[in-house]
Design an enzyme around this catalytic site. Structure first.
Site, PDB file in Angstrom:
ATOM      1  N   THR A  38       0.804  -1.225   0.000  1.00 13.14           N
ATOM      2  CA  THR A  38       0.000   0.000   0.000  1.00 13.14           C
ATOM      3  C   THR A  38       0.836   1.273   0.000  1.00 13.14           C
ATOM      4  O   THR A  38       1.943   1.297   0.559  1.00 13.14           O
ATOM      5  CB  THR A  38      -0.909   0.001   1.249  1.00 13.14           C
ATOM      6  OG1 THR A  38      -1.492   1.291   1.405  1.00 13.14           O
ATOM      7  CG2 THR A  38      -0.135  -0.317   2.528  1.00 13.14           C
ATOM      8  N   GLU A  73       0.249   3.572   1.892  1.00 12.27           N
ATOM      9  CA  GLU A  73       0.396   3.965   3.298  1.00 12.27           C
ATOM     10  C   GLU A  73       1.826   3.723   3.798  1.00 12.27           C
ATOM     11  O   GLU A  73       2.223   4.257   4.823  1.00 12.27           O
ATOM     12  CB  GLU A  73      -0.604   3.205   4.171  1.00 12.27           C
ATOM     13  CG  GLU A  73      -2.018   3.731   4.081  1.00 12.27           C
ATOM     14  CD  GLU A  73      -2.178   5.134   4.670  1.00 12.27           C
ATOM     15  OE1 GLU A  73      -1.804   5.349   5.820  1.00 12.27           O
ATOM     16  OE2 GLU A  73      -2.673   6.014   3.947  1.00 12.27           O
ATOM     17  N   TYR A  81      -1.737   0.336  10.859  1.00 11.07           N
ATOM     18  CA  TYR A  81      -1.987  -0.340   9.584  1.00 11.07           C
ATOM     19  C   TYR A  81      -0.736  -0.264   8.706  1.00 11.07           C
ATOM     20  O   TYR A  81      -0.286  -1.285   8.161  1.00 11.07           O
ATOM     21  CB  TYR A  81      -3.178   0.330   8.875  1.00 11.07           C
ATOM     22  CG  TYR A  81      -3.365  -0.106   7.438  1.00 11.07           C
ATOM     23  CD1 TYR A  81      -4.035  -1.284   7.123  1.00 11.07           C
ATOM     24  CD2 TYR A  81      -2.884   0.675   6.374  1.00 11.07           C
ATOM     25  CE1 TYR A  81      -4.209  -1.684   5.802  1.00 11.07           C
ATOM     26  CE2 TYR A  81      -3.055   0.287   5.055  1.00 11.07           C
ATOM     27  CZ  TYR A  81      -3.714  -0.893   4.771  1.00 11.07           C
ATOM     28  OH  TYR A  81      -3.886  -1.294   3.465  1.00 11.07           O
ATOM     29  N   LYS A 137       1.619  -3.355   7.384  1.00 10.65           N
ATOM     30  CA  LYS A 137       1.852  -3.581   5.948  1.00 10.65           C
ATOM     31  C   LYS A 137       3.351  -3.507   5.617  1.00 10.65           C
ATOM     32  O   LYS A 137       3.799  -4.115   4.643  1.00 10.65           O
ATOM     33  CB  LYS A 137       1.075  -2.558   5.114  1.00 10.65           C
ATOM     34  CG  LYS A 137      -0.422  -2.838   5.023  1.00 10.65           C
ATOM     35  CD  LYS A 137      -0.740  -3.996   4.068  1.00 10.65           C
ATOM     36  CE  LYS A 137      -2.229  -4.159   3.830  1.00 10.65           C
ATOM     37  NZ  LYS A 137      -2.570  -5.317   3.004  1.00 10.65           N
TER      38      LYS A 137
HETATM   39  P1  NAP Z   1     -11.642  -4.531   2.068  1.00 11.57           P
HETATM   40  O1  NAP Z   1     -12.774  -4.166   1.172  1.00 11.57           O
HETATM   41  O2  NAP Z   1     -11.603  -4.018   3.459  1.00 11.57           O
HETATM   42  O3  NAP Z   1     -11.571  -6.147   2.094  1.00 11.57           O
HETATM   43  C1  NAP Z   1     -10.787  -6.817   3.026  1.00 11.57           C
HETATM   44  C2  NAP Z   1     -11.041  -8.299   2.892  1.00 11.57           C
HETATM   45  O4  NAP Z   1     -10.254  -8.996   3.863  1.00 11.57           O
HETATM   46  C3  NAP Z   1     -12.505  -8.721   3.143  1.00 11.57           C
HETATM   47  O5  NAP Z   1     -12.835  -9.756   2.260  1.00 11.57           O
HETATM   48  C4  NAP Z   1     -12.459  -9.233   4.563  1.00 11.57           C
HETATM   49  O6  NAP Z   1     -13.469 -10.167   4.878  1.00 11.57           O
HETATM   50  C5  NAP Z   1     -11.102  -9.929   4.533  1.00 11.57           C
HETATM   51  N1  NAP Z   1     -10.583 -10.213   5.873  1.00 11.57           N
HETATM   52  C6  NAP Z   1     -10.347  -9.358   6.883  1.00 11.57           C
HETATM   53  N2  NAP Z   1      -9.875 -10.002   7.952  1.00 11.57           N
HETATM   54  C7  NAP Z   1      -9.817 -11.318   7.621  1.00 11.57           C
HETATM   55  C8  NAP Z   1      -9.424 -12.498   8.304  1.00 11.57           C
HETATM   56  N3  NAP Z   1      -8.985 -12.463   9.564  1.00 11.57           N
HETATM   57  N4  NAP Z   1      -9.482 -13.678   7.645  1.00 11.57           N
HETATM   58  C9  NAP Z   1      -9.925 -13.727   6.371  1.00 11.57           C
HETATM   59  N5  NAP Z   1     -10.325 -12.649   5.679  1.00 11.57           N
HETATM   60  C10 NAP Z   1     -10.263 -11.461   6.295  1.00 11.57           C
HETATM   61  O7  NAP Z   1     -10.245  -4.116   1.391  1.00 11.57           O
HETATM   62  P2  NAP Z   1      -9.913  -3.775  -0.138  1.00 11.57           P
HETATM   63  O8  NAP Z   1     -10.109  -2.313  -0.354  1.00 11.57           O
HETATM   64  O9  NAP Z   1     -10.571  -4.744  -1.026  1.00 11.57           O
HETATM   65  O10 NAP Z   1      -8.338  -3.999  -0.153  1.00 11.57           O
HETATM   66  C11 NAP Z   1      -7.783  -5.285  -0.445  1.00 11.57           C
HETATM   67  C12 NAP Z   1      -6.363  -5.336   0.073  1.00 11.57           C
HETATM   68  O11 NAP Z   1      -5.584  -4.312  -0.526  1.00 11.57           O
HETATM   69  C13 NAP Z   1      -6.230  -5.118   1.582  1.00 11.57           C
HETATM   70  O12 NAP Z   1      -5.145  -5.902   2.022  1.00 11.57           O
HETATM   71  C14 NAP Z   1      -5.875  -3.647   1.701  1.00 11.57           C
HETATM   72  O13 NAP Z   1      -5.176  -3.408   2.895  1.00 11.57           O
HETATM   73  C15 NAP Z   1      -5.015  -3.468   0.476  1.00 11.57           C
HETATM   74  N6  NAP Z   1      -4.995  -2.134  -0.121  1.00 11.57           N
HETATM   75  C16 NAP Z   1      -6.164  -1.507  -0.427  1.00 11.57           C
HETATM   76  C17 NAP Z   1      -6.121  -0.271  -1.053  1.00 11.57           C
HETATM   77  C18 NAP Z   1      -7.386   0.453  -1.448  1.00 11.57           C
HETATM   78  O14 NAP Z   1      -7.310   1.652  -1.725  1.00 11.57           O
HETATM   79  N7  NAP Z   1      -8.513  -0.224  -1.540  1.00 11.57           N
HETATM   80  C19 NAP Z   1      -4.878   0.330  -1.359  1.00 11.57           C
HETATM   81  C20 NAP Z   1      -3.718  -0.379  -1.045  1.00 11.57           C
HETATM   82  C21 NAP Z   1      -3.774  -1.618  -0.441  1.00 11.57           C
HETATM   83  P3  NAP Z   1     -14.918  -9.691   5.417  1.00 11.57           P
HETATM   84  O15 NAP Z   1     -15.724  -9.394   4.187  1.00 11.57           O
HETATM   85  O16 NAP Z   1     -15.376 -10.868   6.168  1.00 11.57           O
HETATM   86  O17 NAP Z   1     -14.702  -8.477   6.264  1.00 11.57           O
HETATM   87  O1  F7E Z   2      -9.190   8.107   4.200  1.00 15.34           O
HETATM   88  C1  F7E Z   2      -9.578  11.523   5.446  1.00 15.34           C
HETATM   89  C2  F7E Z   2      -8.682  10.581   6.215  1.00 15.34           C
HETATM   90  O2  F7E Z   2     -10.202   6.027   5.118  1.00 15.34           O
HETATM   91  C3  F7E Z   2      -8.687   8.972   3.213  1.00 15.34           C
HETATM   92  C4  F7E Z   2      -7.370   2.115   2.590  1.00 15.34           C
HETATM   93  O3  F7E Z   2      -7.901   1.440   1.476  1.00 15.34           O
HETATM   94  O4  F7E Z   2      -6.139   3.641   1.195  1.00 15.34           O
HETATM   95  C5  F7E Z   2      -7.122   3.571   2.215  1.00 15.34           C
HETATM   96  O5  F7E Z   2      -6.697   4.275   3.380  1.00 15.34           O
HETATM   97  C6  F7E Z   2      -8.411  10.338   3.830  1.00 15.34           C
HETATM   98  C7  F7E Z   2      -7.631  10.291   5.146  1.00 15.34           C
HETATM   99  O6  F7E Z   2      -8.542   5.901   3.208  1.00 15.34           O
HETATM  100  C8  F7E Z   2     -12.921  11.214   6.802  1.00 15.34           C
HETATM  101  O7  F7E Z   2      -8.163  11.199   7.390  1.00 15.34           O
HETATM  102  C9  F7E Z   2     -11.572  12.815   6.263  1.00 15.34           C
HETATM  103  O8  F7E Z   2      -6.683  11.306   5.131  1.00 15.34           O
HETATM  104  O9  F7E Z   2     -10.782   6.736   2.766  1.00 15.34           O
HETATM  105  P1  F7E Z   2      -9.781   6.647   3.849  1.00 15.34           P
HETATM  106  P2  F7E Z   2      -6.998   5.820   3.614  1.00 15.34           P
HETATM  107  O10 F7E Z   2      -6.770   6.112   5.030  1.00 15.34           O
HETATM  108  O11 F7E Z   2      -6.253   6.644   2.622  1.00 15.34           O
HETATM  109  C10 F7E Z   2      -4.865   3.076   1.544  1.00 15.34           C
HETATM  110  C11 F7E Z   2      -3.957   3.215   0.324  1.00 15.34           C
HETATM  111  C12 F7E Z   2      -4.970   1.707   2.075  1.00 15.34           C
HETATM  112  O12 F7E Z   2      -4.065   0.889   1.907  1.00 15.34           O
HETATM  113  C13 F7E Z   2      -6.078   1.435   3.036  1.00 15.34           C
HETATM  114  O13 F7E Z   2      -6.338   0.034   3.116  1.00 15.34           O
HETATM  115  O14 F7E Z   2      -9.661  10.936   4.150  1.00 15.34           O
HETATM  116  N1  F7E Z   2     -10.933  11.642   5.993  1.00 15.34           N
HETATM  117  N2  F7E Z   2     -12.778  12.560   6.768  1.00 15.34           N
HETATM  118  C14 F7E Z   2     -11.748  10.631   6.314  1.00 15.34           C
HETATM  119  N3  F7E Z   2     -11.578   9.291   6.213  1.00 15.34           N
HETATM  120  C15 F7E Z   2     -12.616   8.503   6.610  1.00 15.34           C
HETATM  121  N4  F7E Z   2     -12.493   7.153   6.493  1.00 15.34           N
HETATM  122  N5  F7E Z   2     -13.784   9.037   7.112  1.00 15.34           N
HETATM  123  C16 F7E Z   2     -13.986  10.373   7.231  1.00 15.34           C
HETATM  124  O15 F7E Z   2     -15.043  10.826   7.672  1.00 15.34           O
END
Ligand code: NAP
Ligand code: F7E
Length: 346
Positions: free
Chosen positions: A130, A132, A155, A159
């Site tokens: 990520t 992050e 987090y 990661k």
């Molecule tokens: P998400 O929607 O939160 O999905 C997370 C998945 O992990 C869900 O299927 C969840 O199952 C499963 N999970 C959580 N804890 C588990 C456990 N203990 N055992 C088995 N399964 C478990 O996340 P996403 O946005 O699809 O992201 C996918 C991956 O990419 C994650 O690793 C995330 O950290 C990473 N990532 C995401 C982004 C982004 O912007 N989306 C960017 C960079 C990296 P449930 O449905 O049961 O909760």
């Molecule tokens: O926040 C700000 C918050 O929770 C984005 C995950 O997929 O991307 C994701 O992480 C920004 C942050 O995503 C609210 O403080 C303001 O600056 O949508 P987010 P994230 O933290 O960037 C990375 C790449 C991952 O890997 C993660 O798995 O938005 N923010 N107001 C807020 N955020 C939330 N959630 N809610 C608010 O009300």
């Protein structure tokens, strides 16, 4: 012979798009699902109700925190490709659950790598790394594969372990293991407590008269937001190369949370005008002066990642990867989908 893939996190946003993508490519897809008290398969309903179910698509109960079932599953399925997407993926919540996040988002990666190694099969391994990892950098942008890491949350720290243990297994055991360093990617399937979906859902609810206003945290944070559907293709491409490597996927654009909110309300025909700054910021409907956005200081994080902006040049040149959906198309797609969804609920 069709290839076989195992996806952890198949019920999540990315897992569901990846399953769609691999099934289209002819893969046999296995997904790991954890037990929940209510069904958690909404995002893959369309697959469970399709010709693929139990023919090319199989779900298995397991948990990424339980080594025994991972060893058993890998041995049973013998996957050509393993996509490790499961995680406690919410950055804000990781401050509330740091140890759990370390276990699930960090240590579980080595559990799965060990299960692959123990199987003795050459499964190719994708780790969901990520942006992050770059969290605390203020002046280094755009960020690429050579940018130093500085996680700013439990987090991000979890990661970081997953990133390095994946590199370590590649170097120690000659495994084909890759890190996709993915910047934020969103979609109509995004979880409702991530900021983009929270905003687009609020726009739809406000329009339908079901919500008064939207409360947000830090409006100034900048993110590089792409479309999840584009990013799962990049994951797959990483596992199709002659040699394994680590790749950034991003759009090379960055926008503030405030800009996202502005664009989302605009899709619904509402122009926001802003007053104040920091926690006193308020967004009003320009036409009638109604308060639509305010700040809840409780939504600020103990440490914030101010700027994420990724450079995907390596993925573009080596993988031929391209994102197809622009920022404005993404916002439009999400708002329109939420308006449709809200209107369909009586
Ligand atoms: P998400 O929607 O939160 O999905 C997370 C998945 O992990 C869900 O299927 C969840 O199952 C499963 N999970 C959580 N804890 C588990 C456990 N203990 N055992 C088995 N399964 C478990 O996340 P996403 O946005 O699809 O992201 C996918 C991956 O990419 C994650 O690793 C995330 O950290 C990473 N990532 C995401 C982004 C982004 O912007 N989306 C960017 C960079 C990296 P449930 O449905 O049961 O909760
Ligand atoms: O926040 C700000 C918050 O929770 C984005 C995950 O997929 O991307 C994701 O992480 C920004 C942050 O995503 C609210 O403080 C303001 O600056 O949508 P987010 P994230 O933290 O960037 C990375 C790449 C991952 O890997 C993660 O798995 O938005 N923010 N107001 C807020 N955020 C939330 N959630 N809610 C608010 O009300």
């Amino acid at each position: 012979m069709d290839k076989t893939a195992l996806i952890t996190g198949i019920t999540g946003q990315d897992g569901s798009y990846l399953a769609d993508f691999l099934l289209e490519k002819g893969y046999q897809v296995h997904g790991l699902v954890r037990r929940n008290s209510l069904p958690n398969t909404q995002r893959i309903h369309h697959i469970l109700n399709s010709k693929y179910n139990n023919v090319k698509f199989f779900l298995h109960y397991a948990d990424i925190a339980d080594s025994g079932c991972l060893v058993r599953l890998i041995g049973q399925i013998n996957p050509d490709e393993v996509y490790n997407l499961a995680a406690q993926s919410h950055v804000g919540i990781s401050f509330d659950m740091p140890e759990y996040t370390a276990q699930v988002t960090g240590v579980s990666t080595v559990r799965l790598l060990e299960a692959v190694r123990a199987s003795g099969k050459d499964s190719r391994f994708y780790q969901a790394s990520t942006s992050e990892l770059f969290g605390g950098l203020k002046d280094t942008a755009p960020q690429n594969e050579s940018t130093p890491f500085y996680p700013k949350s439990p987090y991000g720290a979890a990661k970081l372990y997953s990133y390095w243990i994946t590199v370590n297994y590649r170097e120690s055991y000659d495994m084909y293991a890759c890190n996709g360093i993915l910047f934020n990617h969103e979609s109509p399937r995004r979880g409702e407590n991530f900021v983009t979906r929270k905003i687009t859902l609020a726009v739809a609810n406000i329009l339908a008269g079901r919500q008064e206003k939207l409360s947000l945290g830090n409006l100034d944070a900048k993110r590089d937001w792409g479309f999840a559907g584009d990013y799962v293709e990049g994951m797959w491409l990483m596992l199709q190369q002659p040699l394994p490597g680590d790749y950034v996927l991003a759009t090379n654009e960055t926008h503030t949370v405030q800009e996202f909110a502005q664009a989302a309300f605009q899709v619904a025909g509402i122009t926001l005008c802003w007053e104040g700054s920091g926690i006193n910021t308020k967004g009003y409907d320009k036409q009638n002066g109604r308060l639509l956005v305010d700040i809840d200081p409780a939504l600020y994080r103990p440490a914030e990642v101010e700027l994420l902006w990724g450079d995907p040049a390596k993925a573009e040149h080596k993988l031929g990867w391209r994102r197809n959906v622009s920022f404005s198309n993404l916002v439009e797609m999400m708002v329109e989908s939420d308006i449709k969804m809200v209107n369909s609920v009586k």
